[in-house]
Design an enzyme around this catalytic site. Structure first.
Site, PDB file in Angstrom:
ATOM      1  N   CYS A  22      12.491  30.192  -0.978  1.00  0.00           N
ATOM      2  CA  CYS A  22      11.706  28.963  -1.101  1.00  0.00           C
ATOM      3  C   CYS A  22      12.256  28.125  -2.245  1.00  0.00           C
ATOM      4  O   CYS A  22      13.178  28.536  -2.955  1.00  0.00           O
ATOM      5  CB  CYS A  22      10.228  29.285  -1.329  1.00  0.00           C
ATOM      6  N   CYS A  25      12.416  29.689  -5.696  1.00  0.00           N
ATOM      7  CA  CYS A  25      13.609  30.513  -5.956  1.00  0.00           C
ATOM      8  C   CYS A  25      14.759  29.625  -6.435  1.00  0.00           C
ATOM      9  O   CYS A  25      15.481  29.979  -7.376  1.00  0.00           O
ATOM     10  CB  CYS A  25      14.021  31.259  -4.692  1.00  0.00           C
ATOM     11  N   ASP A 469      38.538  -5.733   1.043  1.00  0.00           N
ATOM     12  CA  ASP A 469      39.958  -6.023   0.942  1.00  0.00           C
ATOM     13  C   ASP A 469      40.406  -6.604   2.284  1.00  0.00           C
ATOM     14  O   ASP A 469      39.740  -6.424   3.305  1.00  0.00           O
ATOM     15  CB  ASP A 469      40.722  -4.743   0.598  1.00  0.00           C
TER      16      ASP A 469
END
Length: 784
Positions: A22, A25, A469
């Site tokens: 989860c 953790c 560009d």
């Protein structure tokens, strides 16, 4: 560009972390690693990996020890497989470098250290199957009173005991391990909930009167209290592990789907290659191929590595690499990309790059890097999860004490506390971002859009001005014939073009090569030969073709009216005109230029519709720049821009509060790409530009820019929806459980459903499609 959050100078190490379930953790592992001086870490729940940035003096052993102190198993991600000397000339690649083990773990791959082995995956499926067989009778008997026979509850106890002990054993083990390290995670909640339900059932059976042989227990979705006989909650004790194990199994399968695109990229890499030396062929492992060797690609085979065609002609399918659906024709001198499928003839290719240096390896590396990051919203969710589980434990104890202190039935108090423990799982929080990011970056890779990470997605989402560009980005980057105008009453346009192409065969000038290429396509049969060829620098070329003197030169004064008009139009459009004279007569005017890419107009139009203002910045002269801008409908034009000038323009726009993206393909664009909020490089551009960019358009199609913006917006919307659901789910279900309106069994089902909904929502990104290409208003292709 947007810097990677928390990145520090030094070394980057990837770790495999096992046992995380989860967001709590994730938060714990990150905190443990960050306690080491100079260390920052980003942990991904979906892939089970930690990306750690640390000073060189911090050893991997210290990192491993820190994770293990947090209560999780860990190991280093193995380095990339050894390559040949030329490919590894720059030294061994760090973990996560191109050529390293790629992407999300494969549960069915025994060689993948990030995921479970085949044996472990088989054990998980076996555990789920046995658990299901044991649970079904318990659930049916508990939920259907009509089927309850004498001593049915004792049979349920016998069936439930193995589920509570053996099936839920992984939860108990991880919960105890976490407690040893002063950590509380989802496993803590599940373990306590199962034990509490089972313990209450034992009390009810042995001391609460529920063990009477003739006891019948009515079933209700809502908890009940005030009955003479204590209720047995064996159905909750077995349903919690059953639903959680089922949810984990389905979740793992769904999460595996989010990494399908990355695994397909990794699967494109060839394992063997047929090399040709001294006229003989032999099969070699791809690791033994070195740059400069020639190898054979037969019809239907994949090109083993990047190279240049030596002989043969064919069409290549690049759809899985660049997202380009149309086959690409190749012949001698043309570059080919490893992983492309040969759809036609036999090719002999000379290898130019192998291993980690190939384009496919770089693409895979970029996608892998992107999936290691986190969005800002996910970092907030992880921080919340770090205190969420202890808060839930405190809340459960508080609710239990409140109900008992208020004189409520102990059965109702225990039920409410257990339901809170079961329903308040933060795993959906941990999955909200990584699953969406994996699905989005994988989908982008299939479409030829490589995004470095969530920071790039966030920047792309908010861009409101884009600096374009010209050469190589809006235009093709090479000279082409735009139009040919013949003299009225002369030899004719096609005849003049054929003679011009013939005489230019002796020229190496870009204009000459463009005329030859166009003439070969426009006329039937091969071009005739030229004798007496002579090139006059700054003027043109001349020669004898089929007995006629042909000159291709800069036009002068005194042109016929039709050619004079064509010359004026060419100069107005900033095209380069050349005059074709045959036997001293002006026969045709050829206008050449760097033409627009086919999708440039649509790309600019789509960007404008998305609320992004286009700005043209080019080093070309004013007339050329304005001609291109006029064709594309761009109003803001900056010509004669040096690399420093482009970077200064970006700083000026950002100083005005604009969110700026820059698209470029050359070395001269690198400074502006790095200066912008977001840098976008054309995949056909230089490595310097690609290295400085946050987003790379692999197939070199500028229309993909608008697709990238839309994908970023869709991805971040998906992440936000995931997080809203994850937070909202807990905001609704925890109070319901606290007041006794949600039983433990329904709580377990709701908890599993929340994670599945988050993953399923993320999986929708796998099927995301760009807007269909609409036919834009026809425009004349402009020059440089």
């Amino acid at each position: 560009m947007t810097p990677e959050s928390g990145t520090v100078a030094g070394v980057t190490t990837d770790l495999v972390v096992r046992g995380m379930t989860c967001a709590a953790c994730v938060n714990r592992v990150e905190k443990r690693l960050s306690r080491i001086d100079g260390v920052t870490a980003s942990v991904n729940l979906a892939t089970g990996r930690a990306r750690v940035h640390h000073p060189a003096e911090v050893t991997p052993a210290e990192l491993l020890a820190a994770v293990e102190r947090a209560g999780y198993e860990t190991e280093l991600v193995p380095p990339p497989a050894p390559r040949t000397a030329p490919a590894a000339a720059t030294g061994p690649a760090p973990s996560g470098a191109p050529g390293a083990a790629t992407g999300p773990e494969d549960p069915d791959d025994p060689d993948d250290p990030a995921g479970p082995t085949r044996e472990e995956a088989h054990k998980d499926r076996e555990r789920l199957l046995i658990t299901t067989l044991l649970c079904l009778p318990v659930l049916v008997l508990s939920m259907v009173p009509a089927l309850q026979f004498r001593n049915w509850q004792w049979l349920c106890l016998v069936l439930a005991a193995p589920v509570v002990v053996w099936s839920a054993w992984p939860f108990h083990v991880r919960a105890v391990r976490g407690l040893r390290h002063s950590a509380a995670t989802m496993d803590t909640l599940v373990s306590i909930g199962v034990v509490a339900s089972f313990a209450w059932s034992l009390y009810a059976l042995f001391l609460g009167g529920a063990g009477d042989p003739g006891m019948r227990m009515p079933f209700s979705l809502l908890p009940q209290s005030g009955t003479e006989v204590a209720h047995v909650y064996l159905e909750a004790a077995v349903a919690v592990p059953l639903f959680v194990l089922t949810g984990r199994h389905l979740e793992a399968r769904a999460r595996r789907g989010t990494g399908a695109a990355l695994r397909s990229l990794a699967g494109l890499a060839a394992k063997d290659v047929t090399v040709r030396e001294d006229g003989r062929e032999r099969l070699l492992p791809i690791e033994e191929l070195v740059p400069g060797q020639g190898f054979v690609v037969r019809p239907g085979e994949r090109v083993a590595t990047d190279g240049v065609v030596v002989s043969g002609n064919s069409a290549l399918d690049l759809s899985l690499i660049t997202g380009e659906s149309d086959p690409v024709e190749v012949g001698p001198g043309r570059a080919v990309v490893g992983g492309a499928v040969n759809m036609g003839g036999l090719l002999l290719v000379q290898a130019t790059a192998v291993g980690a240096d190939t384009r496919l390896a770089r693409i895979t590396h970029l996608v892998t890097e992107a999936q290691a990051g986190k969005a800002r919203a996910q970092r907030l969710a992880d921080q919340v999860a770090g205190v969420f589980v202890p808060a839930v434990l405190s809340l459960a104890v508080t609710v239990l004490g409140f109900w008992l202190g208020a004189g409520a039935d102990p059965q109702a108090a225990v039920t409410a506390a257990v339901a809170i423990l079961v329903v308040a799982c933060p795993c959906a929080l941990g999955l909200a971002t990584p699953t969406a990011l994996m699905a989005a970056t994988g989908r982008g890779a299939r479409l030829g859009i490589l995004v470095r990470g969530p920071q790039a997605l966030e920047a792309l989402r908010h861009v409101d001005v884009i600096v374009l560009d010209k050469t190589g980005t809006l235009t093709t980057g090479h000279m082409s014939v735009v139009r040919v105008t013949g003299t009225a009453g002369g030899i004719g346009r096609d005849a003049a073009l054929r003679l011009a192409g013939a005489v230019e065969q002796g020229s190496e000038h870009p204009l000459g090569r463009a005329v030859v290429s166009y003439a070969q396509r426009a006329t039937e049969g091969p071009l005739p030969g030229v004798v007496g060829f002579l090139a006059v620098p700054g003027s043109g070329v001349t020669g004898i073709v089929e007995g006629r003197r042909v000159e291709v030169r800069t036009p002068g004064e005194g042109l016929p009216a039709s050619l004079a008009q064509a010359l004026a139009e060419a100069e107005a459009a900033a095209l380069t005109p050349v005059l074709v004279r045959v036997d001293g007569f002006d026969e045709a005017l050829i206008a050449l230029g760097d033409v627009l890419r086919p999708g440039s107009y649509r790309a600019v139009d789509r960007l404008r519709r998305l609320g992004v203002e286009p700005v043209l910045a080019t080093g070309d002269r004013e007339a050329t720049a304005r001609a291109v801008a006029r064709e594309l409908g761009i109003t803001q034009v900056h010509a004669h821009c040096t690399p420093e000038g482009k970077a200064a323009l970006v700083r000026e726009l950002r100083g005005g509060g604009r969110r700026v993206a820059v698209i470029g393909d050359g070395v001269n664009d690198a400074a502006a790409l790095a200066e912008a909020d977001l840098g976008i490089a054309m995949g056909s551009g230089t490595d310097v530009a690609i290295g400085a960019a946050d987003v790379t358009l692999v197939r070199g199609d500028i229309e993909a820019v608008a697709d990238a913006v839309r994908l970023a917006r869709r991805t971040l919307a998906t992440i936000r929806l995931n997080l809203v659901w994850a937070f909202g789910y807990n905001a609704v279900t925890v109070p319901l459980a606290a007041v006794g309106l949600l039983g433990p069994m329904l709580a377990a089902a709701a908890m599993s459903a929340s994670s599945l909904l988050v993953v399923a929502n993320s999986l929708r990104l796998r099927t995301w499609h760009p807007a269909p290409k609409r036919l834009a208003t026809p425009v004349r292709k402009a020059s440089r």
